[in-house]
Design a protein around this motif. Structure first.
Motif, mmCIF file in Angstrom:
data_model
loop_
_atom_site.group_PDB
_atom_site.id
_atom_site.type_symbol
_atom_site.label_atom_id
_atom_site.label_comp_id
_atom_site.label_asym_id
_atom_site.label_seq_id
_atom_site.Cartn_x
_atom_site.Cartn_y
_atom_site.Cartn_z
ATOM 1 N N GLN A 190 -0.836 -4.267 9.176
ATOM 2 C CA GLN A 190 -1.403 -4.470 7.843
ATOM 3 C C GLN A 190 -0.300 -4.627 6.803
ATOM 4 O O GLN A 190 -0.400 -5.449 5.885
ATOM 5 N N ALA A 198 0.612 -7.396 3.900
ATOM 6 C CA ALA A 198 0.801 -6.986 2.504
ATOM 7 C C ALA A 198 2.120 -7.503 1.947
ATOM 8 O O ALA A 198 2.212 -7.846 0.760
ATOM 9 N N ASN A 207 -11.769 -3.434 2.604
ATOM 10 C CA ASN A 207 -10.907 -4.590 2.368
ATOM 11 C C ASN A 207 -11.508 -5.884 2.897
ATOM 12 O O ASN A 207 -11.173 -6.978 2.397
ATOM 13 N N SER A 261 -3.751 -5.189 -1.598
ATOM 14 C CA SER A 261 -2.517 -4.727 -0.951
ATOM 15 C C SER A 261 -1.921 -3.540 -1.697
ATOM 16 O O SER A 261 -1.350 -2.629 -1.078
ATOM 17 N N PHE A 281 -3.414 -9.307 6.820
ATOM 18 C CA PHE A 281 -3.771 -8.067 6.141
ATOM 19 C C PHE A 281 -5.183 -7.630 6.526
ATOM 20 O O PHE A 281 -5.435 -6.443 6.784
ATOM 21 N N THR A 330 5.942 -3.632 5.005
ATOM 22 C CA THR A 330 5.828 -4.415 3.777
ATOM 23 C C THR A 330 7.206 -4.819 3.265
ATOM 24 O O THR A 330 7.454 -5.988 2.955
#
Length: 498
Positions: free
Chosen positions: A112, A116, A174, A27, A89, A62
């Motif tokens: 995403q 995170a 990822n 992240s 994520f 986030t």
């Protein structure tokens, strides 16, 4: 019934935390990895006018979701909340890699960023659930290493992956690592799954999201898209101020507030830790962005080497965090580290503010090392101090608050620094005939102003550190404050892992 910790538990805790740290690293990397991929992304997808939103969407999502994830962990269990955030994520990473337009990519990055937010909030809450404060110093080196690698590694990884495999793999990478972290946490973490009967604080969540969104947008737009005195920026700050007032009023009446007021009013150490962690965010975000810019613009370093030139800043963070953590675990003493750390940060930043076009890389590295030593004495230690100040039932909300203020502090710092830097460069270029010489002098002048202001912020943080009260660190997790304050993890040992 409370399970006694296994004598071998510290080794098992370290293994369990590896999965937590891997997700946290991913992240953090994704917050910086996109920068070096941007030119290629724009070439493939177009949408240059919306380029900044690829970063803003991730940062905003986030920050806005972080406190919500923290409260959900307190209510329903930290392990499974953390696993859900990793899944989100990874889904956002897959959607980002598959993007066929800039709008698609921005939306995927926001998705995403929601995941995170849960990873950032959950990682520190899980550490608190697994390890009591007195023993947490043993593991500070792991956390500091992850933060250092995440800060330096993002631009380097982004450049390497984009150059060799294409920009989509900056997101696709990822997937295998995130799946590994997901399986690792599922197998190694052994915390009870909770289902408390509680109402979600939707009014508080909505108001907090409004406040964070307003501040983040104002910080990102001020000095770039709009001037600081524009009605758009001033209106966003006014909206944030009104939102804060309404949020405080709502949280005082809510049975399950998303950010419990008792967290901020119970012990003075928690709000002081918030001030210190915000200062650290300003320094970390500002230093890691504008030090490479100074090295490239003034000292003629390449983009790749300027990332490596941050090592004199990062290596001391890891070393000092490890030393401070072991000292804290052995003696229970900790106040000296944030006090000395804030002082060294202020001194190092003021030294950096003296740099000009004739400053050598060696001198810059020495000044950076002073800042790094200061950050190492403060960053992880302050997290432990804050978590030691709250009940276990509020650990998720408290950890999320720390992550939130670090992120928002960094965003505001970068916005202010960017505005000042651009103004200095533009003013210098307009005054001189030689564009190259004027650009170098403007970069030096802008850096001087940025590091001077950051040094003054750390001087204020030093006063906050002096006001800390050295409360004895708990050797076991604290239970609820009373009969109406049940611990969300009753009977969980400090090292409850397989």
């Amino acid at each position: 019934m409370t399970t006694n910790p296994d004598p071998a538990a510290p080794r098992h805790v370290r293994w369990a935390l590896l999965g937590v740290m891997l997700a946290m690293l991913l992240s953090m990397l994704d917050n910086t990895v996109v920068g070096t991929s941007m030119p290629t992304i724009v070439r493939d997808l177009g949408g240059f006018d919306h380029l900044s939103w690829v970063v803003v969407a991730y940062t905003l999502a986030t920050a806005a979701s972080t406190p919500v994830w923290g409260k959900l962990g307190d209510l329903y269990g930290r392990k499974h909340t953390y696993l859900v955030s990793i899944v989100l994520f990874l889904a956002g990473s897959a959607l980002s890699g598959a993007a066929q337009s800039m709008s698609w990519l921005i939306a995927a990055r926001a998705f995403q960023g929601i995941g995170a937010g849960g990873i950032g909030a959950g990682a520190f809450a899980l550490i608190a659930a697994l390890v009591p404060p007195r023993e947490r110093g043993r593991y500070q080196g792991m956390t500091a290493s992850v933060m250092a690698i995440g800060t330096i590694g993002g631009p380097l990884l982004g450049g390497f992956v984009t150059g060799h495999f294409g920009w989509r793999w900056a997101f696709y990478i990822n997937l295998p690592l995130g799946l590994l972290a997901l399986v690792w946490c599922q197998v190694m973490l052994d915390l009870p799954r909770l289902r408390r009967q509680a109402r979600i604080d939707w009014p508080g969540i909505s108001l907090l999201t409004l406040v964070i969104t307003s501040i983040t947008l104002a910080a990102n737009w001020a000095g770039t898209t709009y001037t600081w005195a524009s009605w758009q920026v001033l209106g966003l700050f006014a909206l944030a101020a009104a939102g804060v007032a309404a949020f405080i009023a709502v949280e005082r009446r809510s049975p399950e507030p998303v950010l419990p007021p008792r967290v901020f009013t119970g012990q003075r150490n928690f709000p002081l830790a918030i001030a210190l962690i915000t200062a650290s965010g300003v320094v970390m975000f500002g230093a890691t962005l504008y030090l490479p810019l100074f090295q490239q613009s003034v000292q003629h370093a390449t983009a790749t080497s300027s990332g490596l030139l941050l090592l004199p800043l990062m290596i001391p963070i890891v070393i000092v965090s490890q030393i401070g953590g072991r000292y804290m675990s052995a003696t229970g003493k900790y106040k000296i580290f944030p006090v000395v750390g804030a002082a060294l940060m202020a001194v190092g930043l003021i030294l950096l503010s003296t740099m000009d076009v004739s400053t050598s890389r060696t001198t810059t590295s020495l000044y950076m090392a002073v800042v790094g030593i200061g950050l190492g004495g403060q960053m992880q230690m302050v997290t432990t101090i804050a978590q030691n100040s709250v009940e276990m039932r509020d650990m998720g909300a408290a950890s999320a608050s720390l992550n939130l203020f670090r992120t928002v502090g960094g965003s505001i710092g970068v916005a202010v620094f960017g505005s000042l830097y651009n103004r200095q460069v533009s003013r210098q270029v307009g005054q001189q005939v030689s564009h190259q010489a004027s650009a170098m002098q403007g970069a030096a002048n802008g850096s001087h102003l940025i590091f001077l202001i950051a040094g003054l912020v750390c001087a204020v943080a030093f006063l906050a550190a002096l006001a800390l009260k050295e409360v004895p660190l708990r050797s076991q997790k604290r239970q609820g404050a009373g009969p109406n304050s049940p611990d969300p993890h009753p009977g969980v040992a400090a090292s409850a892992v397989r």
